[in-house]
Design a protein around this motif. Structure first.
Motif, PDB file in Angstrom:
ATOM      1  N   PRO A  56      30.105 -24.493  -6.283  1.00  0.00           N
ATOM      2  CA  PRO A  56      29.605 -25.277  -5.153  1.00  0.00           C
ATOM      3  C   PRO A  56      30.472 -25.099  -3.907  1.00  0.00           C
ATOM      4  CG  PRO A  56      30.828 -26.683  -6.654  1.00  0.00           C
ATOM      5  CD  PRO A  56      30.763 -25.333  -7.305  1.00  0.00           C
ATOM      6  N   MET A  68      20.241 -24.128  -0.755  1.00  0.00           N
ATOM      7  CA  MET A  68      20.216 -25.362  -1.523  1.00  0.00           C
ATOM      8  C   MET A  68      21.072 -26.407  -0.823  1.00  0.00           C
ATOM      9  SD  MET A  68      21.430 -25.984  -5.438  1.00  0.00           S
ATOM     10  CE  MET A  68      21.334 -27.607  -6.166  1.00  0.00           C
ATOM     11  N   THR A  69      20.539 -27.613  -0.643  1.00  0.00           N
ATOM     12  CA  THR A  69      21.269 -28.702  -0.014  1.00  0.00           C
ATOM     13  C   THR A  69      21.552 -29.765  -1.051  1.00  0.00           C
ATOM     14  OG1 THR A  69      20.073 -28.282   2.024  1.00  0.00           O
ATOM     15  CG2 THR A  69      21.236 -30.371   1.863  1.00  0.00           C
ATOM     16  N   ALA A  70      22.749 -30.302  -1.046  1.00  0.00           N
ATOM     17  CA  ALA A  70      23.106 -31.336  -2.011  1.00  0.00           C
ATOM     18  C   ALA A  70      23.699 -32.529  -1.289  1.00  0.00           C
ATOM     19  CB  ALA A  70      24.095 -30.808  -3.039  1.00  0.00           C
ATOM     20  N   TRP A  85      29.834 -30.174  -1.417  1.00  0.00           N
ATOM     21  CA  TRP A  85      28.630 -30.373  -0.613  1.00  0.00           C
ATOM     22  C   TRP A  85      27.373 -29.797  -1.240  1.00  0.00           C
ATOM     23  CZ3 TRP A  85      29.125 -33.686   3.287  1.00  0.00           C
ATOM     24  CH2 TRP A  85      30.397 -33.888   3.823  1.00  0.00           C
ATOM     25  N   THR A  86      27.497 -28.898  -2.211  1.00  0.00           N
ATOM     26  CA  THR A  86      26.303 -28.313  -2.835  1.00  0.00           C
ATOM     27  C   THR A  86      26.522 -28.203  -4.340  1.00  0.00           C
ATOM     28  OG1 THR A  86      27.008 -25.992  -2.764  1.00  0.00           O
ATOM     29  CG2 THR A  86      25.951 -26.880  -0.784  1.00  0.00           C
ATOM     30  N   GLU A  87      25.443 -27.929  -5.042  1.00  0.00           N
ATOM     31  CA  GLU A  87      25.512 -27.544  -6.441  1.00  0.00           C
ATOM     32  C   GLU A  87      25.627 -26.015  -6.514  1.00  0.00           C
ATOM     33  OE1 GLU A  87      25.789 -29.562  -8.934  1.00  0.00           O
ATOM     34  OE2 GLU A  87      25.575 -31.336  -7.659  1.00  0.00           O
ATOM     35  N   GLN A 108      23.967 -25.906   3.251  1.00  0.00           N
ATOM     36  CA  GLN A 108      22.934 -25.200   2.497  1.00  0.00           C
ATOM     37  C   GLN A 108      23.467 -23.853   2.027  1.00  0.00           C
ATOM     38  OE1 GLN A 108      19.920 -25.533   5.767  1.00  0.00           O
ATOM     39  NE2 GLN A 108      18.544 -26.059   4.085  1.00  0.00           N
TER      40      GLN A 108
END
Length: 389
Positions: A138, A1-3, A156-158, A65
């Motif tokens: 995250p 996952m990318t945020a 940087w991510t959820e 990610q």
């Protein structure tokens, strides 16, 4: 996952606040007493704080990610993931420390200096020794000074979620047999449209013309319609006590949870209406996987309602229940179990599954209520077959 990169958080740590306040206090005391040594100490502390602030100045640009290989595992199965950190800046980035929360723990990951467009891969293992719902992330980068005066974090991510399901056992021909015994039984309630034919009666306005019995109508000269008996629709209710005092320990509770999950999964697979009620309330699920997700987060609580209250809640939440299975541990008294069984209306078949760790399978009755004692999850199918016998 990318945020998308979240705003950085600059924090003067407790040590930093102490140093800053100490500098102010020492300077004030030096002015009041005239002690130059205190003034020198104050200036030194202030200089250290200012120098430490330099280490959190500047920006880094990453693409991070989080990749969990799977979002659902059974207790004891391996759960792996990876974190990919890519330099998205136009120049080389210095080494950085990343933090990755995994449940209540936080993993600290060192990321080396990265050239433009270079990706660093970090593999990690998630512990799955116990049933749980584990939040992963995250991912956040952390910058600070060597003295621990400042700390700057950037998210940087959820977070991702990993469900650690309880182990289940197949129950074909056991628990659903209770439901099959009841399914389709006619009741004494009359209905105008069902599958169990009862008698003929005269037509009244509003009756469905599809149920007119034309042969009898022609013979008698009076419009006659079918009258049906309502049939019992099976609905399994599982009541799981989550009060700490109802169990001798975590192992008993985990067996009870796994038993409830096994019963529910088997019922869902056979497309039976199923409701599971714990001490925290009704578990919202419409599929076997949804039930396993929901039951993965069920926990013991000393403040939770006991087996009697949970049974009453289940009876209220599932008014059309036909079969009820109550799950409790060795700490539940005979009086509480009897009251739990009486919480359901007359006509509902109630069975109590009581977990006593490492005990042999036994079946006894409290009044007319069957109480099955199991010592391990693998005993459940055999014990339920014995109840049906």
């Amino acid at each position: 996952m990318t945020a998308v990169r979240a705003p950085g958080l600059r924090v003067l740590t407790p040590i930093g606040w102490t140093a800053a306040l100490a500098a102010i206090v020492l300077y004030g005391v030096s002015r009041w007493t005239g002690w130059q040594e205190l003034a020198v100490a104050a200036v030194g502390l202030a200089a250290a704080v200012l120098m430490a602030a330099v280490f959190i100045v500047g920006r880094s640009k990453y693409v991070v990610q989080l990749d969990l290989r799977t979002q659902r595992v059974v207790v004891g199965e391996p759960a792996n993931g990876r974190m990919l950190v890519t330099n998205a800046a136009g120049s080389r980035l210095l080494p950085v420390r990343m933090e990755l929360p995994v449940g209540s723990a936080v993993a600290s990951i060192g990321v080396p200096g990265l050239g433009r467009g270079v990706t660093h891969e970090e593999l990690f293992v998630i512990p799955t020794a116990r049933r749980a719902v584990i939040a992963v992330g995250p991912a956040r980068s952390v910058r600070g000074d060597a003295f621990g005066l400042f700390r700057r974090t950037v998210r940087w991510t959820e977070p991702e979620v990993l469900y650690v399901h309880p182990r289940t056992v197949p129950l074909q021909g056991t628990s659903p047999g209770f439901i099959q015994d009841l399914e389709g039984q006619a009741t004494k309630e009359l209905s105008n449209n069902d599958v169990s034919f009862h008698a003929l009666r005269g037509y009244v306005p509003g009756d469905d013309r599809r149920y007119v019995h034309w042969k009898t109508t022609a013979r008698t000269g009076t419009l006659m319609v079918h009258q049906f008996e309502e049939t019992k629709r099976s609905h399994l209710a599982i009541a799981l006590s989550t009060r700490t005092s109802d169990y001798a320990g975590d192992q008993e509770f985990e067996i009870a949870v796994a038993s409830g999950a096994s019963l529910g999964v088997q019922a869902y697979r056979e497309e039976r209406a199923t409701s599971v009620v714990s001490g925290a309330g009704v578990l919202r699920a419409s599929t076997a996987r949804g039930l396993l997700d929901a039951i993965s987060g069920v926990e013991l609580s000393p403040a939770a309602e006991g087996v009697t209250a949970v049974a009453r809640n289940a009876a209220a939440a599932v008014p059309d229940v036909s079969v009820a299975i109550i799950l409790c541990g060795s700490g539940s008294s005979s009086g509480e179990i009897r009251s739990a069984g009486m919480a359901f209306p007359t006509g509902v078949r109630v069975v109590v599954v009581r977990v006593v760790l490492n005990s042999a399978i036994s079946i006894r009755r409290i009044g007319s209520l069957p109480v099955v004692t199991v010592g391990a999850l693998d005993d459940l199918a055999r014990a339920l077959r014995a109840v049906r016998a």
